[in-house]
Every structure is written in C-alpha cells, then in structure tokens.
Design a protein around this motif. Structure first.
Motif, mmCIF file in Angstrom:
data_model
loop_
_atom_site.group_PDB
_atom_site.id
_atom_site.type_symbol
_atom_site.label_atom_id
_atom_site.label_comp_id
_atom_site.label_asym_id
_atom_site.label_seq_id
_atom_site.Cartn_x
_atom_site.Cartn_y
_atom_site.Cartn_z
ATOM 1 N N GLY A 1 9.067 -8.776 -44.391
ATOM 2 C CA GLY A 1 9.988 -8.710 -43.258
ATOM 3 C C GLY A 1 10.984 -7.575 -43.420
ATOM 4 N N ALA B 1 9.921 -4.491 -41.356
ATOM 5 C CA ALA B 1 10.170 -4.711 -39.924
ATOM 6 C C ALA B 1 11.657 -4.582 -39.611
ATOM 7 N N ALA B 2 12.491 -5.129 -40.501
ATOM 8 C CA ALA B 2 13.940 -5.067 -40.282
ATOM 9 C C ALA B 2 14.438 -3.624 -40.320
ATOM 10 N N LYS C 1 13.322 -1.757 -37.229
ATOM 11 C CA LYS C 1 14.127 -2.190 -36.097
ATOM 12 C C LYS C 1 15.511 -1.534 -36.114
ATOM 13 N N VAL D 1 11.866 -1.582 -29.180
ATOM 14 C CA VAL D 1 12.386 -2.126 -30.434
ATOM 15 C C VAL D 1 11.703 -3.456 -30.732
ATOM 16 N N ARG D 2 11.620 -4.286 -29.709
ATOM 17 C CA ARG D 2 11.035 -5.611 -29.892
ATOM 18 C C ARG D 2 9.552 -5.517 -30.259
ATOM 19 N N ILE E 1 7.802 -6.621 -33.907
ATOM 20 C CA ILE E 1 6.719 -7.604 -34.033
ATOM 21 C C ILE E 1 5.501 -6.973 -34.709
ATOM 22 N N TYR F 1 6.063 -6.294 -38.362
ATOM 23 C CA TYR F 1 6.094 -7.535 -39.124
ATOM 24 C C TYR F 1 4.680 -8.072 -39.356
ATOM 25 N N PHE G 1 1.489 -19.240 -41.975
ATOM 26 C CA PHE G 1 0.908 -17.924 -41.719
ATOM 27 C C PHE G 1 -0.602 -18.064 -41.616
#
Lengths: 445, 132
Positions: free
Chosen positions: B7, B10-11, B14, B27-28, B32, B35, B93
């Motif tokens: 994560g 991804a962070a 972002k 961004v969204r 996703i 991630y 997951f």
C-alpha cells in the motif's frame, strides 16, 4: 474575518521552536521558522493534534468567552454530549445542566437530543442512498476538512446532513421563539465544545452558508465555572436518550444509526488509513463510516478536561441509565422535517487543493521532478531540525522557495566540510617565488 | 510476503498526483490500479518494483516482478479467477479481482508475462479519459 479563520493558534511566548508539533500534524501544515512554530493557514484542518502533543502548551484553541453570551437577552447553552463524561459518577446530568444556568445561560438544549434527530436523518439517507456508498458521517468537522485536503475523490461519500450542533441550534432557537417573547436577534445559541474544529466550523462553515450557532465556548474554559456551581441546587432534567448521549464517544454514532455494516474509526491517523482503504476500493461491503478525528471520539477532544477513557466509561454508564427513555422527538415529527429537507446541508463540500505545487500542471510536474531530485540528496533521517516535518517536506519547501538545501544541518555540515577542505588546500599553496625545491613537485600544475 | 508495507507505493503515487494537481478521478483510478498491482506483487511474486511516470496528459504505471509469471493471461483477466493460496484468501485478498480492477481503472493495459520468470504490467491512465 480573515480568509482563513482557525481556532488552533500559537502562543508565541510559550513556543520553544521544538519539532514535536510539525511531526505530529497529519497534514504537514506546521513549520518552525525563526524559532517559532508557524501554521500554514490554508492547510490546517483544526484537528488539534498539535495542541495535544505540544509539551509547552503553546498551541491553543481560540474560542468565545462568556462576554459574548451576555450580549444576548436569551442565551441558550448547547452542551455537547461529551460534557456529561467530564464529571464524577455521582454528579448527575441534571446538576450539570442546572449549573450551566447558574453560569449565566437562560436555557439549555442538549446537543444529544439533536444527535437523535441526525441519527434518524442518517438512517433515512442510508435507505434512500443519497450519497455514494459507504456513506461517511458529516459529524466530525476535522474529518471533513481532512477529506477536502487529502481525499478530494471521496467527498461524494459524505452524507450531506447537518451536524448535531447545527441542528441543536436551530431546534433550540425555534423553541425559544415559539411564544413570541423574544425577537430572533435577541436569542443566542452557544455550543459547549470539546474541540477547536467545531469553533472553526461555526466561524467558517463548510457545506452551509451560515451557522445557526452564535458562539462556541471551550469545554475546558467552562468546566471550572460549572464545577463550582454544581451544589447550588439547581437541576434540569436531561431529555436525551441513550442513543443521543452515546454520540459523545467513538462508536456511539454508528450504534445510534443502527442497522447495516457500520464501521467506526477514531483517531486521525487511523481515519486516514481507513480512508486510504476506501480510496483503493476495498470497503465495498461497508454501508456507513463513522469517522472521528480524536481517539475515543468527542470525549477525546483537545478541549476536554477528563481523561478520554474515563469519560468514555461515564458516558456508557449514563447511556445505560437512559436506555428505556423515549426520545422527545417523535418519528412523525422527524420524518416531516426530513422530508422538508430541514436537516440537509445546503452548500457544497468542495476539494481544497492546497497541496498542489503549482496551478499549472506542467510547471507542477517540473517542480515535482526537482522535488524528487532534491529529496535524493537529503539524508532521509526526517529529524525535523530544518523546521520541516520530513526530508520530503523540506524538499517540497525548497521547491516552493520557502527553504534552502543548507537548512538541513547535515547538508550544511557537508558544505562546511567541503569549504574547510578547500581552505586547507588553499592554505597549503605557496607562491612559486617562495617555494623550495621539495615543494615544487606538488606545484607542477 | 510483505503485507506490512503493501500500500506504500499506492500512497506515494497518490500523494505525488495530488501535489501535481491531477484531477480527482485520475488520482482515484491511479491509486486503485497501483494498489492492485502492488498486491499482485506481494501475493504472487518474489520481488518487484513499481514505477510511475507522470506527464500532463497521463500517468503510466509499470509494475515489474520476478516471480512465477501468469500461465493464461486471459483467464487471469476474468473476474473471480485467482491462483492465490487459501491463507491469502483468508486475509481478504486473492478474490480474483486484481487484474479486472486494474482494467476498469486503466485506459490502456498491457501485460507481458513469462512463466517461471516474471510479469510486467503496464497501465496507462489518461487525463482526457476522465469521466469513465
């Protein structure tokens, strides 16, 4: 009013310029400059983390005083549910409410009662599906502001229902004006707040053009006043039920909303991680999110007096005692108001892109490249000595031309070392006229 | 398998995109997609890296790993298909939604894989594709 009003401010005399607050701020909104902490006004979300962490009590929350209350002919106190958790178990809520009248208010209206109405409105909104699922509660103003800055793509998840504080102010004023004794401008409603974000929410509302609250008084400020007046024999029976009282602590709101998969998260850093989960599309099975910036919920607000965990137990006990009570607001009344949009937030909740490096995307990309190159050269210790919370934040400040690379003490030391070596090298150089044979070899160039 | 730092990429992507001023939708979608690509590396591969390149019109995310590779890519693209072991599924997951989710977020998707060696997933998210 200035462009950005904030309740959270700095007491310059007390600030020692240490790095505790800059590192704690969830939005990297504080820098130390010239030995004092400076809050970047447009970023601050008034969560109060810095108030909690500051060892010198230099971070303070500005709220109204009782002088504002005296300006109104009929002043109504709106105590937050968390107020009841501040006192010893044997102090009944009726004595607390009575003492508020002794302090100088003419009437009390519990925000917990309004919280029952908001719980109803949330339930209905959930059923109607008015916002994107999972719906996020609109009750915590610091969370709303956090989302405007850091989670703009999630703003359409927020249920656009007014907060219990706003609803309480409107309901209380209606009641006070019903018999025609007062003119609207003579009636004032004052929220007794556990947090600075509520002060800002009143002075500079989001999602509503104007707040119905006339002043906000810090719970820590009024606590002493209430305490000394508890024994004056004045009592006002509390109207709130368990559901409303529960709003004062984490999880209480979700409990009051009721059915479905309800996620309750408290503490701003955990709120951020839950919102990140949501942003990655991993919370599809959740219906509703109660998100509170403070650990423990409102009882953990920066302006409370009691330890949040102790206050939480008190609130739970109180809720149990008021379990069988019926709400003073009946279903028909609530449904009628809901249908008329009485609880609706009228305004938009817009993103606040304050983290942007530049208005122009191409220029911003160039700056980002520069930022990353700068970051490569920094030591990566995130020590905060430069006055920025991390090496990345320093790189950002350098790109924004608010800092220099030599603000980093390690970079500075490196430069000093280089210079010193150059000085030594230069000192060794001898003019040819003075040099001896043996030195000549090294001076060939 | 490093679930603790999963994560992080991804962070980071972002945060960078927000600072650059990309539209919220980009961004969204990028968060996703990154991630999911990140989780695929964590769950299936031995090691891997994610690289994001940003221009004013698009974000390109390239996830490269050293790992088992994908035997049948079209099968892996189907919703609900997963080769993740049971203990991964128990963690919530490996629901077989990784690549389909990436596809939903991407304007362009290219997967190159060699069984026994590794996989490269190339994702392009266009700014003009906003509103999809």
């Amino acid at each position: 009013m200035t462009e950005h009003f904030h309740s959270v401010t700095l007491d310059r005399d007390k600030c020692k310029g240490c790095t505790n607050c800059i590192k704690r701020c969830p939005i990297e909104a504080i820098r130390v400059r010239a030995g004092k902490a400076c809050i970047i006004e447009e970023r601050c979300i008034d969560c109060g983390e810095c108030i909690r962490i500051c060892p010198n009590h230099a971070k303070i929350a500005v709220s109204d005083t009782m002088e504002v209350v005296a300006k109104f002919r009929h002043a109504i106190a709106l105590p937050a549910p968390s107020l009841f958790g501040q006192f010893r178990q044997e102090v009944s809520p009726s004595r607390v409410l009575g003492a508020l009248l002794e302090v100088g208010f003419d009437e009390v209206f519990e925000v917990a009662v309004a919280a029952e109405a908001v719980s109803y409105a949330f339930r209905r909104a959930l059923k109607l599906g008015v916002a994107r699922r999972p719906m996020i509660s609109s009750a915590c103003p610091a969370v709303i502001r956090l989302m405007q800055v850091r989670f703009p793509s999630l703003l359409d998840h927020i249920v656009r229902i007014k907060s219990p504080m706003e609803v309480a102010a409107r309901l209380a004023k209606e009641r006070a004006l019903a018999d025609g004794r007062f003119k609207p401008e003579e009636v004032g409603a004052f929220f007794i707040t556990p947090c600075p974000a509520k002060v800002t929410a009143v002075k500079q509302p989001v999602g509503t053009s104007e707040s119905a609250v006339d002043g906000v008084i810090s719970m820590s400020l009024i606590y002493g006043e209430v305490l000394t007046r508890l024994d004056r024999g004045r009592e006002v029976a509390p109207q709130a039920t368990a559901a409303g009282i529960g709003w004062g602590r984490a999880g209480g709101e979700a409990m009051a909303v009721g059915r479905g998969t309800l996620l309750a998260v408290d503490g701003i850093h955990y709120v951020i991680s839950v919102l990140e989960e949501l942003e990655r599309g991993r919370l599809g099975d959740v219906d509703f999110i109660e998100a509170q910036a403070c650990v423990g919920g409102c009882v953990g607000g920066p302006l409370v007096v009691q330890n949040p965990f102790v206050a939480r137990v008190r609130l739970r006990q109180l809720a149990e005692q008021h379990w069988d009570k019926r709400s003073v607001l009946d279903m028909d009344y609530l449904e009628d108001r809901f249908a008329r949009g009485y609880f609706d937030m009228r305004g938009e909740i817009l993103p606040r892109p304050v983290m942007k490096l530049d208005e122009d995307i191409d220029r911003a990309i160039v700056k980002m490249k520069l930022l990353e190159e700068t970051l490569e050269r920094l030591p990566g210790l995130d020590c905060g000595s430069c006055g920025s919370p991390s090496c990345r934040a320093l790189a950002e400040d350098i790109v924004r031309q608010d800092a220099m690379e030599t603000d980093c003490i390690f970079k500075l030391r490196e430069r000093v070392q280089e210079l010193a070596e150059q000085v030594v090298d230069l000192a060794r150089k001898v003019p040819p006229a003075m040099s001896t044979e043996s030195e000549k070899g090294g001076e060939e160039r | 398998m490093d679930f603790v730092s999963a994560g992080d990429a991804a962070a980071k992507v972002k945060k960078t995109l927000i600072q650059v001023g990309m539209p919220d939708g980009v961004v969204r979608r990028a968060a996703i997609a990154t991630y999911e690509a990140e989780m695929n590396i964590v769950i299936h591969a031995r090691e891997g890296a994610i690289k994001a390149s940003i221009t004013s019109d698009q974000v390109e995310i390239v996830a490269t790993d050293v790992g088992p590779g994908i035997t049948d890519i079209s099968l892996a693209m189907q919703e609900g298909y997963s080769t993740a072991p049971p203990h991964i599924r128990e963690m919530g997951f490996g629901a077989g939604m990784g690549l389909p989710n990436i596809k939903r977020c991407a304007d362009e998707l290219d997967i190159q894989s060699e069984v026994g060696k590794g996989t490269q997933v190339r994702i392009i998210i266009k700014r003009s594709g906003e509103g999809q």
